[in-house]
Design a protein around this motif. Structure first.
Motif, PDB file in Angstrom:
ATOM      1  N   LEU G  32       0.809  -1.213   0.000  1.00  8.33           N
ATOM      2  CA  LEU G  32       0.000   0.000   0.000  1.00  8.33           C
ATOM      3  C   LEU G  32       0.844   1.266   0.000  1.00  8.33           C
ATOM      4  O   LEU G  32       0.321   2.381   0.098  1.00  8.33           O
ATOM      5  CB  LEU G  32      -0.924  -0.002   1.228  1.00  8.33           C
ATOM      6  N   ASN G  33       2.195   1.086  -0.058  1.00 11.99           N
ATOM      7  CA  ASN G  33       3.091   2.243  -0.042  1.00 11.99           C
ATOM      8  C   ASN G  33       2.916   3.117   1.187  1.00 11.99           C
ATOM      9  O   ASN G  33       2.912   4.359   1.114  1.00 11.99           O
ATOM     10  CB  ASN G  33       2.880   3.101  -1.310  1.00 11.99           C
ATOM     11  N   ILE G  34       2.725   2.467   2.337  1.00 10.62           N
ATOM     12  CA  ILE G  34       2.666   3.208   3.593  1.00 10.62           C
ATOM     13  C   ILE G  34       3.614   2.531   4.565  1.00 10.62           C
ATOM     14  O   ILE G  34       4.181   1.482   4.272  1.00 10.62           O
ATOM     15  CB  ILE G  34       1.230   3.232   4.181  1.00 10.62           C
ATOM     16  N   SER G  35       3.824   3.142   5.728  1.00  8.10           N
ATOM     17  CA  SER G  35       4.752   2.540   6.686  1.00  8.10           C
ATOM     18  C   SER G  35       4.061   1.421   7.466  1.00  8.10           C
ATOM     19  O   SER G  35       2.828   1.446   7.640  1.00  8.10           O
ATOM     20  CB  SER G  35       5.229   3.602   7.682  1.00  8.10           C
ATOM     21  N   ALA G  36       4.867   0.465   7.943  1.00 10.50           N
ATOM     22  CA  ALA G  36       4.322  -0.631   8.758  1.00 10.50           C
ATOM     23  C   ALA G  36       3.655  -0.069  10.010  1.00 10.50           C
ATOM     24  O   ALA G  36       2.656  -0.600  10.501  1.00 10.50           O
ATOM     25  CB  ALA G  36       5.441  -1.606   9.142  1.00 10.50           C
ATOM     26  N   GLY G  37       4.191   1.032  10.529  1.00 11.55           N
ATOM     27  CA  GLY G  37       3.596   1.658  11.716  1.00 11.55           C
ATOM     28  C   GLY G  37       2.171   2.085  11.443  1.00 11.55           C
ATOM     29  O   GLY G  37       1.271   1.903  12.283  1.00 11.55           O
ATOM     30  N   THR G  38       1.955   2.673  10.268  1.00 12.37           N
ATOM     31  CA  THR G  38       0.595   3.087   9.914  1.00 12.37           C
ATOM     32  C   THR G  38      -0.360   1.890   9.911  1.00 12.37           C
ATOM     33  O   THR G  38      -1.486   1.971  10.411  1.00 12.37           O
ATOM     34  CB  THR G  38       0.595   3.736   8.514  1.00 12.37           C
ATOM     35  N   VAL G  39       0.125   0.784   9.328  1.00 18.29           N
ATOM     36  CA  VAL G  39      -0.720  -0.420   9.312  1.00 18.29           C
ATOM     37  C   VAL G  39      -1.089  -0.806  10.743  1.00 18.29           C
ATOM     38  O   VAL G  39      -2.259  -1.030  11.077  1.00 18.29           O
ATOM     39  CB  VAL G  39      -0.006  -1.603   8.614  1.00 18.29           C
ATOM     40  N   HIS G  40      -0.053  -0.823  11.609  1.00 17.88           N
ATOM     41  CA  HIS G  40      -0.288  -1.153  13.013  1.00 17.88           C
ATOM     42  C   HIS G  40      -1.353  -0.268  13.636  1.00 17.88           C
ATOM     43  O   HIS G  40      -2.277  -0.750  14.305  1.00 17.88           O
ATOM     44  CB  HIS G  40       1.019  -0.973  13.804  1.00 17.88           C
ATOM     45  N   VAL G  41      -1.195   1.041  13.461  1.00 17.01           N
ATOM     46  CA  VAL G  41      -2.126   1.993  14.060  1.00 17.01           C
ATOM     47  C   VAL G  41      -3.547   1.740  13.557  1.00 17.01           C
ATOM     48  O   VAL G  41      -4.506   1.691  14.335  1.00 17.01           O
ATOM     49  CB  VAL G  41      -1.687   3.439  13.737  1.00 17.01           C
ATOM     50  N   ARG G  42      -3.639   1.581  12.233  1.00 20.74           N
ATOM     51  CA  ARG G  42      -4.961   1.360  11.642  1.00 20.74           C
ATOM     52  C   ARG G  42      -5.630   0.095  12.210  1.00 20.74           C
ATOM     53  O   ARG G  42      -6.799   0.108  12.588  1.00 20.74           O
ATOM     54  CB  ARG G  42      -4.834   1.177  10.107  1.00 20.74           C
ATOM     55  N   VAL G  43      -4.862  -0.989  12.253  1.00 25.05           N
ATOM     56  CA  VAL G  43      -5.425  -2.245  12.732  1.00 25.05           C
ATOM     57  C   VAL G  43      -5.834  -2.121  14.200  1.00 25.05           C
ATOM     58  O   VAL G  43      -6.915  -2.551  14.613  1.00 25.05           O
ATOM     59  CB  VAL G  43      -4.429  -3.412  12.534  1.00 25.05           C
ATOM     60  N   ARG G  44      -4.929  -1.455  15.011  1.00 23.12           N
ATOM     61  CA  ARG G  44      -5.266  -1.312  16.426  1.00 23.12           C
ATOM     62  C   ARG G  44      -6.556  -0.514  16.607  1.00 23.12           C
ATOM     63  O   ARG G  44      -7.413  -0.871  17.417  1.00 23.12           O
ATOM     64  CB  ARG G  44      -4.133  -0.638  17.202  1.00 23.12           C
ATOM     65  N   LYS G  45      -6.704   0.564  15.803  1.00 20.07           N
ATOM     66  CA  LYS G  45      -7.931   1.371  15.873  1.00 20.07           C
ATOM     67  C   LYS G  45      -9.165   0.519  15.577  1.00 20.07           C
ATOM     68  O   LYS G  45     -10.189   0.619  16.248  1.00 20.07           O
ATOM     69  CB  LYS G  45      -7.865   2.518  14.858  1.00 20.07           C
ATOM     70  N   MET G  46      -9.025  -0.334  14.546  1.00 20.80           N
ATOM     71  CA  MET G  46     -10.184  -1.176  14.185  1.00 20.80           C
ATOM     72  C   MET G  46     -10.464  -2.215  15.271  1.00 20.80           C
ATOM     73  O   MET G  46     -11.607  -2.608  15.473  1.00 20.80           O
ATOM     74  CB  MET G  46      -9.957  -1.820  12.825  1.00 20.80           C
ATOM     75  N   GLU G  47      -9.403  -2.611  15.955  1.00 19.37           N
ATOM     76  CA  GLU G  47      -9.629  -3.526  17.076  1.00 19.37           C
ATOM     77  C   GLU G  47     -10.295  -2.800  18.247  1.00 19.37           C
ATOM     78  O   GLU G  47     -11.214  -3.323  18.874  1.00 19.37           O
ATOM     79  CB  GLU G  47      -8.303  -4.143  17.535  1.00 19.37           C
ATOM     80  N   GLU G  48      -9.815  -1.568  18.521  1.00 17.96           N
ATOM     81  CA  GLU G  48     -10.405  -0.796  19.612  1.00 17.96           C
ATOM     82  C   GLU G  48     -11.865  -0.438  19.326  1.00 17.96           C
ATOM     83  O   GLU G  48     -12.691  -0.371  20.226  1.00 17.96           O
ATOM     84  CB  GLU G  48      -9.587   0.471  19.859  1.00 17.96           C
ATOM     85  N   ALA G  49     -12.163  -0.211  18.043  1.00 15.23           N
ATOM     86  CA  ALA G  49     -13.545   0.099  17.660  1.00 15.23           C
ATOM     87  C   ALA G  49     -14.395  -1.166  17.642  1.00 15.23           C
ATOM     88  O   ALA G  49     -15.560  -1.142  17.264  1.00 15.23           O
ATOM     89  CB  ALA G  49     -13.559   0.762  16.287  1.00 15.23           C
ATOM     90  N   LYS G  50     -13.787  -2.258  18.046  1.00 12.48           N
ATOM     91  CA  LYS G  50     -14.468  -3.559  18.114  1.00 12.48           C
ATOM     92  C   LYS G  50     -14.976  -4.015  16.742  1.00 12.48           C
ATOM     93  O   LYS G  50     -16.005  -4.683  16.639  1.00 12.48           O
ATOM     94  CB  LYS G  50     -15.625  -3.518  19.112  1.00 12.48           C
TER      95      LYS G  50
END
Lengths: 159, 159, 159, 159, 159, 159, 159, 159
Positions: G32-50
């Motif tokens: 996706l041409n983004i940083s691995a950190g961004t992926v992490h943040v995005r996934v964590r947000k989706m986990e927090e949003a249940k």
């Protein structure tokens, strides 16, 4: 409809209307020591908030000779005919309630008739609607309870 | 109740009350070019003849968040418990209609609840009544018709 | 038929006829110490009042080899065929009773046959009638009771 | 009962008795140009051969106000209670027929009552018998056929 | 077949054949101290009297990998197709028994297959026969008993 | 039992035994132009491989007066009673087959009886077993097929 | 959970995880041409949003020899035992899904077993739980579809 | 798949993946004091042996607003349409599981929807597929258990 809050005045107005829908607003106003205008405003607000929808006449079906109640489960030939059949059911005044249901029936209706013979004619009318493949009838031996006031009070108490 | 005959005035009064139970008698009188006293007398007669029983408030259950309707068939352990169980059912306000029925169920009731979770709690309350051996639930996917005015008009037309 | 009242003489005549329909009126008259003419008049009155309709021969089906009884539930393709199918059922002498019913069946009939093989043929005749879509058969293992005299006495006692 | 053969005279006597059980033997004798004694002998023979069992009065149940017919399927707690329950059923005069059956019911009975309310009371009496665990009722909307003469003629034609 | 009487010798022959159909007649003769010819005559008589019909091989279906048994109820479109469908069923070797039945099914068959997948194919073959409208399958979790020798002995004991 | 392979000789032996289980090995040997010893060896091998289990006598139930067949579904009070009830069922010789089943029944059995009356007695015996709560009976109007030879041939053809 | 909005990046991350849950975040980031950190943040947000809850291993049940699937409807003696029975069901690992249901069953569970014999044992374990009165089993002949990815994509498309 | 044997290392790897499918192999390696390469090799072997098939994302359907689960039994017009209808069902993403079944239904599917209204639309889509003649729906009041990890562990323990 989440946020509408009823205050104590609203509750008292509702209780009086539940008891007798025809209670004049002036009587309500007098009982609650408020102006009739206030009653009007409160009721209109509850109507606008879609809490109250209207009122309906209650008949004594027994004394009118309509003491035969049956529930009829309807099987359709195709579900795509649901709306068409519902429109035809509306033409039969003895059908007072109609549901689209889960379980074995496609539609489930309540009928009021005078007696066995009359019920048979109503059921035959349903059976003759295009798209109805079969019906099954369950007859009420006694309507032991038909009362929405308990539910209304319970709903309003939560608000 | 065989012999009560409605004349044209009665029919017009009934039609207006069916349309809106709260129509003031003075409005009815004005429309029909008769005195309010006459309206009063006519309505009282119809009440005494047990044709009209009263009036009831109509709520908008959908906007109140009560859009889950189910029919519950109840099997009793013994028919002699019928009256006892009916009394317990009356304590549950979400049950608006209850019948003693033929067919496979002993009792058949209609419930209104907020959602699946709420309905489950109501059904569990029924299941927990002493004398109830089992229940079967049919869920309404849509209440397509709930209207007694067509029946009322049809009954009055015959009188 | 509300108003016909039976007096003691009527009751005694009916009891004797229930016991044996062929009892000659002269025998009844002698037993009751009244004239045969009186018996005649009383019976005719009860016939005119449509209390008594006639009398029928009772066969001993068991000794005649007809000891297989079954009840057959009939599903029709369309209710509009009800009268047509009833006429066809009348052509099958082994069907002694037929009802239009509520519940899952459209029609419900009683058949008497000689044995399983014979019953199969009668059921196949029913299945082959135009408009019959399916049948379900319940076989009697024993006719434990077939007696209308208890009901007759109970009805007359109330009059 | 295999071997009893009916001759032409027997057939004519039976046809007249089927038409009207109370036809005096002298009338039958006259019509058939035989002596009344011969009629007597023939009928007695058929009674001894257990072909004819007796005769029964036919009431007009509709005009007597008994136009509610229902079939009740009975589930027993234990089959060993069959005979006990059958004896209790015999105490209820509104039960005119009772069978031990195959299929889902243990017993299957026919009841005649005045109306829904009356039928409910009869059904409740059945439900209250010791050993009865549950009942299921099917209501007749119309008794379209109740005629044994066609069967009788058909049986005699074969003899 | 009422009158055939078995004597003690017949019973002993039958018991040995029930135990093992292939027991040579010479062995039976030796055991019973009679001539092999007598055994032959006795067996032939029982065959002529249609008591014995023949003998059949017993396979060990489990060790052959055929341990899936199911009963399939068949609904026909029209009963007039019964014989046609029975002929088609005979073409499916996995169907070992077929009945015309009362109750909700028109036909009822037993199938033996290797496993779920195989059973599905057999059921689909049944469903695809012209005139079959629907099938319902009940699967055996265990064939706990499959033994006709107890019945045979019981029948012969009565003769 | 995956690996046992039948050769052409085996197939011919099996076909002759399927046709008539009592065919002497010498006859088989003659037909196939092999020694009787070879037939013995082949059959013993198939028995050891658990392909053939034995043979059973076939009766003509119709001519023996046992032409009433029924299937009885049994509901148990508790599944833990399954083995106990199966043992009791084995004491009733008219039960020739018994299964533990899926679907609504716990057990499912086949019975052969002389007639309706006899079947009723067998069913009552089943109902009276401790642990049996209820039974439902389906009666065979005709056993149209009862033949395992088609299946046997089909199984052997695959080997 | 009304308000969580997914943007295009979220959608692409979700699609890759739906395809293969084990895809390393660095691979996703590269695609996706983004940083691995961004992926992490995005996934964590989706986990927090249940939205995402976790991931589960998928087995090949067929190749593991577990190709027998059945659905078991459970009738309880009393609904008050629901929670107790659910806890006992959890002790049986072959039960992968359990529902409290409407309709005729109180509970409805899915089981996976090796074969008929194994399934029987699982069903017997269910039947033996205190409070279970009866079960009815429906066997799957083929699991034609077991796929949540289509639903996941459809849900995410709406967000 | 009979012969694949799992050793202690395999078991520990599987347990960690069951707990969290996304656990990096390096973490697993560290915990078990083996090289990451060994973990890779072991997992690949289990994949090649068709023990592990893949992994899937787990959503929190409740927080996504999809908390309405229903099971729908489908009756087909003809079994020959099975594959065609299965293909159409696959186009409806709310159907997550579909089976060909025994018993009264031809197909049996699980659906997830947002609420009653949404479920009705999904059911109507199913009803409108060519070849579907009727459906029956059972609604889940609560998904009490949805957990395959207990089964996975139980399967692996046996290997």
């Amino acid at each position: 409809m989440a946020k509408f809050k009823l205050d104590d005045i609203d509750h008292q107005i509702l209780n009086m209307l539940i008891e007798n829908t025809r209670t004049p607003f002036t009587d309500i106003a007098k009982k609650l020591n408020i102006s009739a205008g206030t009653v009007h405003v409160r009721v209109r607000k509850m109507e606008e908030a879609k809490i109250i929808q209207g009122s309906s006449l209650t008949l004594n079906y027994n004394s009118l000779g309509y003491n035969f109640i049956a529930y009829v489960g309807i099987f359709l030939e195709k579900t795509s005919q649901t709306q068409f059949v519902l429109n035809r059911l509306e033409d039969i005044p003895n059908i007072t309630v109609a549901h689209v249901t889960t379980g074995k029936f496609n539609l489930f209706v309540k009928i009021r008739a005078k007696n066995t013979e009359h019920a048979k004619n109503v059921i035959f009318k349903i059976d003759d609607i295009d798209g109805v493949s079969r019906t099954e009838t369950m007859i009420s031996l006694e309507e032991s309870l038909n009362d929405k006031t308990r539910l209304m009070k319970s709903i309003f108490e939560e608000m």
